[in-house]
Design an enzyme around this catalytic site. Structure first.
Site, PDB file in Angstrom:
ATOM      1  N   CYS A  11      38.623  42.788  48.931  1.00  0.00           N
ATOM      2  CA  CYS A  11      39.546  43.455  48.018  1.00  0.00           C
ATOM      3  C   CYS A  11      40.425  44.271  49.135  1.00  0.00           C
ATOM      4  O   CYS A  11      39.865  44.252  49.474  1.00  0.00           O
ATOM      5  CB  CYS A  11      38.141  44.532  46.869  1.00  0.00           C
ATOM      6  SG  CYS A  11      39.541  44.991  45.993  1.00  0.00           S
ATOM      7  N   HIS A  48      37.699  39.073  39.927  1.00  0.00           N
ATOM      8  CA  HIS A  48      37.185  39.893  40.878  1.00  0.00           C
ATOM      9  C   HIS A  48      38.760  40.707  39.723  1.00  0.00           C
ATOM     10  O   HIS A  48      37.900  42.068  40.151  1.00  0.00           O
ATOM     11  CB  HIS A  48      37.509  39.209  42.036  1.00  0.00           C
ATOM     12  CG  HIS A  48      37.910  40.074  42.473  1.00  0.00           C
ATOM     13  ND1 HIS A  48      37.129  40.768  43.326  1.00  0.00           N
ATOM     14  CD2 HIS A  48      39.306  41.255  43.548  1.00  0.00           C
ATOM     15  CE1 HIS A  48      37.508  41.495  44.595  1.00  0.00           C
ATOM     16  NE2 HIS A  48      38.455  41.919  43.820  1.00  0.00           N
ATOM     17  N   GLU A  49      39.740  40.466  39.557  1.00  0.00           N
ATOM     18  CA  GLU A  49      40.629  40.897  39.600  1.00  0.00           C
ATOM     19  C   GLU A  49      40.718  41.590  37.993  1.00  0.00           C
ATOM     20  O   GLU A  49      40.911  42.637  37.781  1.00  0.00           O
ATOM     21  CB  GLU A  49      41.850  40.182  39.325  1.00  0.00           C
ATOM     22  CG  GLU A  49      42.264  39.498  40.379  1.00  0.00           C
ATOM     23  CD  GLU A  49      42.692  40.588  41.603  1.00  0.00           C
ATOM     24  OE1 GLU A  49      42.891  41.829  41.089  1.00  0.00           O
ATOM     25  OE2 GLU A  49      42.254  40.119  42.307  1.00  0.00           O
ATOM     26  N   HIS A 107      38.521  44.722  38.555  1.00  0.00           N
ATOM     27  CA  HIS A 107      39.504  45.993  38.315  1.00  0.00           C
ATOM     28  C   HIS A 107      39.716  46.865  37.257  1.00  0.00           C
ATOM     29  O   HIS A 107      39.282  47.762  36.776  1.00  0.00           O
ATOM     30  CB  HIS A 107      40.600  46.048  38.919  1.00  0.00           C
ATOM     31  CG  HIS A 107      39.919  45.551  40.208  1.00  0.00           C
ATOM     32  ND1 HIS A 107      39.812  46.585  41.725  1.00  0.00           N
ATOM     33  CD2 HIS A 107      40.308  44.597  41.327  1.00  0.00           C
ATOM     34  CE1 HIS A 107      39.534  46.355  42.309  1.00  0.00           C
ATOM     35  NE2 HIS A 107      40.414  44.639  42.729  1.00  0.00           N
TER      36      HIS A 107
END
Length: 178
Positions: A100, A142-143, A146
């Site tokens: 990341c 994953h994104e 956030h």
């Protein structure tokens, strides 16, 4: 404009993001441009607005030619996704290495859904919906994490599979993060 990327430990990375309520605005287009510039400068496979200090539900992901951080990964089409919703398809999951941009120099083995459907909007407010698997599904999950205040180390089950990229993958030329 290339923006500074917030690092793990920054309180704003742990705050759930607000949905975008107005599309096709100068502010939204400027945010997308800043995310694109910042991601390109960092050789990232994706970036989320909270990583540059903007707590709005906007992510960008995509890889063209082989990415130096993920040299064996398949191409993922460049996508700007606003107000995403992710739905796992099936119960199959898989573990894979992740890094990341907000956790530079480290990688960890992270469990993710193998196949997902994601839906949302582009910056103009046009609907996007795709079913994807493999690396594409991993990058999207994953994104989008956030946007909910989750960093990938929070998902690692086995901390023996978390460490410095330069130690775990000495063959990679650029071990600065992801």
């Amino acid at each position: 404009m290339i923006r500074p990327i917030l690092k793990m430990g920054s309180p704003s990375l742990l705050v759930p993001s607000r949905p975008v309520t107005r599309f096709d605005t100068p502010d939204l287009h400027a945010l997308v441009t800043d995310l694109e510039d910042t991601m390109a400068a960092a050789d990232g496979a994706g970036i989320a607005a909270p990583q540059i200090g903007i707590n709005l539900q906007v992510v960008i992901f995509g890889t063209g030619a082989p990415n130096p951080r993920y040299p064996d990964a398949p191409v993922v089409p460049r996508t700007v996704l606003v107000n995403p919703v992710i739905t796992p398809l099936g119960e199959d999951g898989e573990e894979g290495w992740e890094g990341c941009l907000s956790v530079p120099g480290l990688r960890g083995m992270v469990p993710r859904a193998s196949r997902i459907r994601y839906a949302g909007y582009d910056p103009l407010g046009q609907a996007i919906e795709r079913e994807v698997d493999g690396f594409h599904a991993r990058v999207v999950q994953h994104e989008c994490d956030h946007l909910w205040g989750i960093l990938y180390p929070m998902r690692i089950r086995d901390m023996s599979k978390f460490g410095f990229t330069s130690v775990l993958f000495p063959q990679l030329e650029d071990n600065t993060g992801d």
